[in-house]
Design a protein around this motif. Sequence first.
Motif, short mmCIF file in Angstrom:
data_model
loop_
_atom_site.label_atom_id
_atom_site.label_comp_id
_atom_site.label_asym_id
_atom_site.label_seq_id
_atom_site.Cartn_x
_atom_site.Cartn_y
_atom_site.Cartn_z
N SER A 163 91.50 101.24 14.72
CA SER A 163 92.13 100.34 13.99
C SER A 163 91.86 100.92 12.57
O SER A 163 93.07 101.29 11.71
N THR A 164 90.95 101.03 12.00
CA THR A 164 90.68 101.40 10.44
C THR A 164 91.43 102.99 10.43
O THR A 164 91.87 103.21 9.24
N THR A 165 91.09 103.88 11.22
CA THR A 165 91.74 105.24 11.23
C THR A 165 93.22 105.11 11.08
O THR A 165 93.77 105.73 10.33
N LEU A 166 93.75 104.47 11.95
CA LEU A 166 95.24 104.16 12.07
C LEU A 166 95.82 103.88 10.44
O LEU A 166 96.95 104.04 10.00
N ILE A 167 95.14 102.64 10.00
CA ILE A 167 95.74 101.89 9.04
C ILE A 167 95.45 102.88 7.73
O ILE A 167 96.36 102.82 6.83
N GLN A 168 94.53 103.67 7.67
CA GLN A 168 94.08 104.45 6.46
C GLN A 168 94.91 105.85 6.42
O GLN A 168 94.76 106.67 5.71
N SER A 169 95.76 106.19 7.56
CA SER A 169 96.35 107.28 7.58
C SER A 169 97.65 107.13 6.59
O SER A 169 98.50 106.64 6.70
N ASN A 170 97.58 108.04 5.55
CA ASN A 170 98.36 108.02 4.48
C ASN A 170 99.49 108.83 4.32
O ASN A 170 99.14 110.17 4.22
N GLY A 177 96.89 113.51 11.00
CA GLY A 177 96.18 113.98 12.01
C GLY A 177 95.40 112.88 12.55
O GLY A 177 95.47 112.48 13.85
N PRO A 178 94.35 112.42 11.80
CA PRO A 178 93.28 111.06 12.43
C PRO A 178 94.22 109.86 12.91
O PRO A 178 93.67 109.46 14.19
N LEU A 232 96.34 95.87 18.49
CA LEU A 232 95.02 96.13 17.90
C LEU A 232 95.14 96.17 16.24
O LEU A 232 94.30 95.68 15.73
N VAL A 233 96.24 96.82 15.88
CA VAL A 233 96.34 97.15 14.41
C VAL A 233 96.81 96.05 13.81
O VAL A 233 96.39 95.28 12.56
N ALA A 234 98.01 95.17 14.14
CA ALA A 234 98.56 94.06 13.45
C ALA A 234 97.56 92.77 13.74
O ALA A 234 97.27 92.05 12.84
N GLY A 235 97.18 92.61 15.03
CA GLY A 235 96.38 91.50 15.12
C GLY A 235 95.04 91.52 14.67
O GLY A 235 94.26 90.49 14.35
N HIS A 236 94.44 92.67 14.63
CA HIS A 236 93.15 93.04 14.30
C HIS A 236 93.08 93.02 12.75
O HIS A 236 92.26 92.20 11.94
N GLU A 237 93.91 94.01 11.91
CA GLU A 237 93.51 94.18 10.67
C GLU A 237 94.06 92.96 9.78
O GLU A 237 93.47 92.82 8.62
N THR A 238 95.10 92.29 10.36
CA THR A 238 95.68 91.12 9.46
C THR A 238 94.51 90.18 9.29
O THR A 238 94.42 89.69 8.36
#
Length: 392
Positions: A163-170, A177-178, A232-238
Motif C-alpha cells: 500500500s505504501t509503495t503504491l501511494i508513494q509512486s510519484n 516501477g516500484p 487495499l489502497v483506498a480503504g487502508h490509506e484513508t
Amino acid sequence: MSNQQLTYSPFDPEVMADPYPVYRELRAHAPVYWSSQANCWVLSRYDDVCVALADPATYSSASGIFPTPPGVDMTDLFLPMLIMSDPPRHTQLRHLVSKAFTPRRITELEPHIHSIVDDLLDQVPAAGPWDFVSRFAGPLPAIVIADMLGVPREDRDQFRTWSTTLIQSNPTRGEFGPGLDAAAALYEYFSAFLTARRAHPRDDLMTALVQAEVDGEHLSDDELLGFCLLLLVAGHETTTNLLSNSAVILAQHPETRRQLADNPDLIPAAVEELLRYDSPVQGLARTLTQQVDLHGQPMKAGDTVLLLFGSANRDDHAFPDADHFDINRRPERQVAFGRGIHFCLGASLARLEARVALQALLARQHDWGVDLDSAVRLRSGPIRGYSSLLVH
C-alpha cells in the motif's frame, strides 16, 4: 495576485507540508489554475469542486484519477477499477460490489474492530515515545481489510508495504516501477484467493465479491483484482492517514482533546470535522469530455482537472472560519470522501474505524504530544498523511 505569480504542484513536498495557505491564494486569485508541473487544471473552490463531482459525463474518471505527465495513460498501468470507470459500467460495477459491502456487514465489524484496537494499544508504551503510524494507525485498517477479505493476519505487514509503495509512486518524477511491482505482487497474491474461494466458499468479503450477481452478471477476474487493489489502497490509506492527521490535530488542540475524552459521544461529530479540517485525500483528477469555460478560463476536452477536496473543505464560503478547527460545527457538506456516483464506498468503514480508534485512544491516553521535527510525510500529492509519526 495573478495566476502567473502563483506556483502550485500537488507533488511539491514544501507545499504539501502545509498546502492551506496556497489553497487560500488559489481560491482568491486563481480558482482555475494551470499547474504545469502536474500537467493539469486545478479547481480549488467548494462550489466548483462540487459541480464537477456531480457531472461525471463532463468530468470523466475513465482516464485516471491522478494527474500524470504528458503521454502517460494510467488506465494502461492497472487492471479495471471502480474508481476509474464511468457509467454505464461504473453503475454496474458499483451495484455488484455494493452487494458485498453492505451496511449490515460494516456494522457487524464493530466488535471486531474494538478488539483489534485494544490489542494494538495493549502493545504500545503508556508514556512513549512510539510510532503512531507503524504501531497503530497503519496496522489497524490493514488487519481489518485482511480479515474482511479472509487472508492470514501474518500477511498484514506485506499489505502495508504494498500500500505504501503504491501511494508513494510519484508519476511526475516517473516513479512507476516500484508501484507497478507492488500492484503485480498484489494481483498475483489475490489470484490464488479467487480460485480458492470459487472452489471453497467462506463467510468473507472475497467470497461475497466472487458470488455477487446482478441480472446474471458477475465481476470478471480482472475487475475483482482491481477492486482488491482499490480496497487495499483506498480503504487502508484513508483510515491510516485520517488517524495520523487526527493525532497531530488533537495534540495541537489539547482543550478539544480533553473535551472528547470527557464526552465520547462527541467523537462522531469530531471525526467529521477532522475529515474536513485535514482531509486524507487532498484531491482527485478527472478528464474533460468537452470544453468547459469557468471563471473566464476555457478548459478544453481531453484536459486533466484536479479537484482539490482539501481546499474545498477549507473554503470560507462553505464553512465559515474554515481554518479554525471546531468540533461543534456541523460539516456534513464536507467532501473528504468525494460526492456523487464516486462517493467513497468505504466511507462508513473509515468513519467506524476512526470513531472506535479515537474513543479507545482517548480513554487510555488523555494527553499526548507529537514530534513533528522527526515526522516523515508521505511523498504523495493526493494523499496527505505520515509514514512515521512519534507520539509521547
